[in-house]
Scaffold this motif. Structure first.
Motif, PDB file in Angstrom:
ATOM      1  N   MET A 112     -39.192 -16.225 -37.367  1.00  0.00           N
ATOM      2  CA  MET A 112     -38.441 -15.113 -36.675  1.00  0.00           C
ATOM      3  C   MET A 112     -39.398 -14.208 -36.147  1.00  0.00           C
ATOM      4  N   THR A 113     -40.097 -13.709 -37.220  1.00  0.00           N
ATOM      5  CA  THR A 113     -41.167 -12.633 -36.830  1.00  0.00           C
ATOM      6  C   THR A 113     -42.269 -13.124 -35.946  1.00  0.00           C
ATOM      7  N   LYS A 114     -42.495 -14.110 -36.131  1.00  0.00           N
ATOM      8  CA  LYS A 114     -43.764 -14.867 -35.098  1.00  0.00           C
ATOM      9  C   LYS A 114     -42.985 -15.141 -33.764  1.00  0.00           C
ATOM     10  N   LEU A 115     -41.965 -15.527 -33.586  1.00  0.00           N
ATOM     11  CA  LEU A 115     -41.342 -16.005 -32.373  1.00  0.00           C
ATOM     12  C   LEU A 115     -41.130 -14.371 -31.532  1.00  0.00           C
ATOM     13  N   ALA A 116     -40.864 -13.432 -32.329  1.00  0.00           N
ATOM     14  CA  ALA A 116     -40.597 -12.151 -31.856  1.00  0.00           C
ATOM     15  C   ALA A 116     -42.034 -11.608 -31.192  1.00  0.00           C
ATOM     16  N   HIS A 117     -43.172 -11.758 -31.890  1.00  0.00           N
ATOM     17  CA  HIS A 117     -44.433 -11.521 -31.179  1.00  0.00           C
ATOM     18  C   HIS A 117     -44.787 -12.077 -30.041  1.00  0.00           C
ATOM     19  N   TRP A 118     -44.468 -13.818 -30.160  1.00  0.00           N
ATOM     20  CA  TRP A 118     -44.549 -14.689 -29.017  1.00  0.00           C
ATOM     21  C   TRP A 118     -43.764 -13.932 -27.891  1.00  0.00           C
ATOM     22  N   PHE A 119     -42.588 -13.684 -27.920  1.00  0.00           N
ATOM     23  CA  PHE A 119     -41.913 -13.101 -27.032  1.00  0.00           C
ATOM     24  C   PHE A 119     -42.338 -11.937 -26.305  1.00  0.00           C
ATOM     25  N   ARG A 120     -43.056 -11.007 -27.137  1.00  0.00           N
ATOM     26  CA  ARG A 120     -43.591 -10.020 -26.611  1.00  0.00           C
ATOM     27  C   ARG A 120     -44.739 -10.261 -25.884  1.00  0.00           C
ATOM     28  N   ASN A 121     -45.585 -11.258 -26.274  1.00  0.00           N
ATOM     29  CA  ASN A 121     -46.671 -11.662 -25.620  1.00  0.00           C
ATOM     30  C   ASN A 121     -46.337 -12.259 -24.161  1.00  0.00           C
ATOM     31  N   VAL A 122     -45.137 -13.177 -24.107  1.00  0.00           N
ATOM     32  CA  VAL A 122     -44.581 -13.610 -23.013  1.00  0.00           C
ATOM     33  C   VAL A 122     -44.308 -12.340 -21.985  1.00  0.00           C
ATOM     34  N   GLU A 123     -43.787 -11.302 -22.465  1.00  0.00           N
ATOM     35  CA  GLU A 123     -43.241 -10.073 -21.702  1.00  0.00           C
ATOM     36  C   GLU A 123     -44.274  -9.324 -21.242  1.00  0.00           C
ATOM     37  N   GLU A 124     -45.563  -9.169 -21.800  1.00  0.00           N
ATOM     38  CA  GLU A 124     -46.655  -8.776 -21.275  1.00  0.00           C
ATOM     39  C   GLU A 124     -47.450  -9.450 -20.394  1.00  0.00           C
ATOM     40  N   GLU A 125     -47.402 -10.758 -20.338  1.00  0.00           N
ATOM     41  CA  GLU A 125     -48.099 -11.619 -19.313  1.00  0.00           C
ATOM     42  C   GLU A 125     -47.512 -11.619 -18.028  1.00  0.00           C
ATOM     43  N   ASP A 126     -46.004 -11.813 -18.159  1.00  0.00           N
ATOM     44  CA  ASP A 126     -45.193 -11.590 -16.938  1.00  0.00           C
ATOM     45  C   ASP A 126     -45.356 -12.862 -16.171  1.00  0.00           C
ATOM     46  N   PHE A 127     -45.411 -14.141 -16.840  1.00  0.00           N
ATOM     47  CA  PHE A 127     -45.443 -15.281 -15.830  1.00  0.00           C
ATOM     48  C   PHE A 127     -43.930 -15.617 -15.651  1.00  0.00           C
ATOM     49  N   SER A 133     -42.380 -18.382 -14.982  1.00  0.00           N
ATOM     50  CA  SER A 133     -42.088 -19.834 -15.794  1.00  0.00           C
ATOM     51  C   SER A 133     -41.891 -19.415 -17.440  1.00  0.00           C
ATOM     52  N   PHE A 134     -42.504 -18.687 -17.885  1.00  0.00           N
ATOM     53  CA  PHE A 134     -42.447 -18.536 -19.286  1.00  0.00           C
ATOM     54  C   PHE A 134     -41.367 -17.194 -19.773  1.00  0.00           C
ATOM     55  N   SER A 135     -41.095 -16.568 -18.705  1.00  0.00           N
ATOM     56  CA  SER A 135     -39.987 -15.657 -18.918  1.00  0.00           C
ATOM     57  C   SER A 135     -38.692 -16.430 -18.938  1.00  0.00           C
ATOM     58  N   THR A 136     -38.738 -17.570 -17.921  1.00  0.00           N
ATOM     59  CA  THR A 136     -37.487 -18.315 -18.037  1.00  0.00           C
ATOM     60  C   THR A 136     -37.700 -19.191 -19.276  1.00  0.00           C
ATOM     61  N   LEU A 137     -38.621 -19.539 -19.770  1.00  0.00           N
ATOM     62  CA  LEU A 137     -38.675 -20.259 -20.927  1.00  0.00           C
ATOM     63  C   LEU A 137     -38.246 -19.492 -22.227  1.00  0.00           C
ATOM     64  N   ARG A 138     -38.575 -17.987 -22.248  1.00  0.00           N
ATOM     65  CA  ARG A 138     -38.244 -17.043 -23.163  1.00  0.00           C
ATOM     66  C   ARG A 138     -36.712 -17.060 -23.265  1.00  0.00           C
ATOM     67  N   LYS A 139     -36.205 -16.995 -22.040  1.00  0.00           N
ATOM     68  CA  LYS A 139     -34.733 -16.896 -22.048  1.00  0.00           C
ATOM     69  C   LYS A 139     -34.100 -17.947 -22.536  1.00  0.00           C
ATOM     70  N   THR A 140     -34.349 -19.221 -22.243  1.00  0.00           N
ATOM     71  CA  THR A 140     -33.767 -20.333 -22.653  1.00  0.00           C
ATOM     72  C   THR A 140     -34.034 -20.444 -24.517  1.00  0.00           C
ATOM     73  N   ILE A 141     -35.009 -19.962 -24.931  1.00  0.00           N
ATOM     74  CA  ILE A 141     -35.120 -19.981 -26.224  1.00  0.00           C
ATOM     75  C   ILE A 141     -33.952 -19.032 -26.764  1.00  0.00           C
ATOM     76  N   LEU A 142     -33.956 -17.677 -26.276  1.00  0.00           N
ATOM     77  CA  LEU A 142     -33.038 -16.888 -26.862  1.00  0.00           C
ATOM     78  C   LEU A 142     -31.685 -17.455 -26.826  1.00  0.00           C
ATOM     79  N   GLN A 143     -31.410 -18.243 -25.849  1.00  0.00           N
ATOM     80  CA  GLN A 143     -29.917 -18.669 -25.648  1.00  0.00           C
ATOM     81  C   GLN A 143     -29.754 -19.740 -26.742  1.00  0.00           C
ATOM     82  N   HIS A 144     -30.742 -20.567 -26.998  1.00  0.00           N
ATOM     83  CA  HIS A 144     -30.539 -21.416 -28.312  1.00  0.00           C
ATOM     84  C   HIS A 144     -31.277 -21.110 -29.571  1.00  0.00           C
ATOM     85  N   TYR A 145     -31.213 -19.753 -29.763  1.00  0.00           N
ATOM     86  CA  TYR A 145     -32.001 -19.082 -30.872  1.00  0.00           C
ATOM     87  C   TYR A 145     -31.864 -19.570 -32.172  1.00  0.00           C
TER      88      TYR A 145
END
Length: 291
Positions: free
Chosen positions: A214-229, A231-243
């Motif tokens: 959970m902690t590592k995924l939280a860091h990964w989510f933050r990195n995704v937000e910083e890069e602002d791609f 396709s990866f933002s969509t992936l992040r939302k998908t993961i959160l929906q099935h977290y």
């Protein structure tokens, strides 16, 4: 416990075990079947619990409910992908089972997000080369195509980088290392996107507890937000929906590998028969081999 069969479905309740896999496979002409297998059998005889025509949840549920409730309540875990119909089937038919989203489906989405960025740049390179050819033709000058130190043109660099982006750095060959170095120098965004994909793979590869994941995924989510791609933002939302179901993987590290292996065997069997002309007979042959 008797076996139940029909033209559109087969059931083998006696093969039910505490840990199952639910997936879909195309038998012929892209026609999908829902396949429920037992992990206990490890892709061998006794694997098939049910094969039901289609992926429409109500139809699949109707036939899986033919398995006695007492048996269904004994199922403790079921691995599956993120398709809503599959999750609904699992919840309705096996209410006591923990749902585990298969790690390889999540990683596949991450790789597709990365490849989407590469493909975008490749189309730009193709357009750039087309414009250069057109300009040289109009001006009747010799065509000069930019090439890098490994001999790739820009278009070739992006096309030939497809496979190295699937792999972790330590698995790159010498030529792939050179190509990756050129690629990431020319396209820093691709290196950032590759790092995101690789970081997600590393989370899955570590033997860690659910709380650490959970902690590592939280860091990964933050990195995704910083890069602002996108396709990866969509992936992040998908993961959160099935977290929750994704995190369940870290309890026992269960995957759908057995189901994927079984599906590969079905495809190989189909290829040996040069296609499926009689689906009823094909299901009968499958049952003889794997049920």
């Amino acid at each position: 416990m008797g076996t139940k069969t029909s033209q559109d479905w087969i059931l083998y309740p006696e093969n039910l075990s505490e840990s199952l896999s639910l997936d879909e496979v195309a038998l012929s002409d892209g026609e999908l079947y829902s396949v429920l297998t037992s992990k206990k059998a490890k892709g061998r005889k006794g694997s098939i619990v049910a094969i039901v025509k289609g992926t429409q949840s109500d139809f699949v549920i109707e036939h899986l409910l033919k398995i006695g409730r007492r048996l269904r309540m004994k199922v403790k875990e079921i691995t599956l992908d993120m398709v809503g119909s599959m999750k609904r089937i699992a919840k309705r038919c096996f209410p006591c089972a923990s749902q585990v989203i298969d790690r390889f489906h999540v990683q596949k989405l991450a790789i597709e997000a990365l490849q989407e960025i590469r493909i975008k740049y490749r189309w730009e390179a193709i357009e750039m080369e087309n414009n250069a050819i057109e300009k040289a033709s109009k001006e009747k000058t010799s065509l000069k195509i930019e090439t890098f130190e490994n001999g790739d043109s820009r278009k070739q660099l992006l096309a030939r980088s497809r496979y190295l982006l699937y792999k972790s750095r330590e698995k790159w060959t010498l030529s792939q290392r050179q190509r990756a170095s050129i690629l990431f120098t020319q396209y820093p965004d691709l290196e950032k996107a590759y790092r995101l994909t690789d970081d997600l793979r590393k989370i899955y590869n570590q033997h860690i507890t659910k709380s650490v994941a959970m902690t590592k995924l939280a860091h990964w989510f933050r990195n995704v937000e910083e890069e602002d791609f996108k396709s990866f933002s969509t992936l992040r939302k998908t993961i959160l929906q099935h977290y929750r179901d994704i995190l369940n993987y870290f309890d026992k590290r269960s995957t759908n590998a057995a189901a994927e292996s079984f599906n590969a065997k079905i495809k190989n069997f189909r290829m040996q028969l040069r296609g499926v002309k009689d689906r009823t007979f094909f299901l009968f042959r499958l049952a003889n081999l794997f049920a």
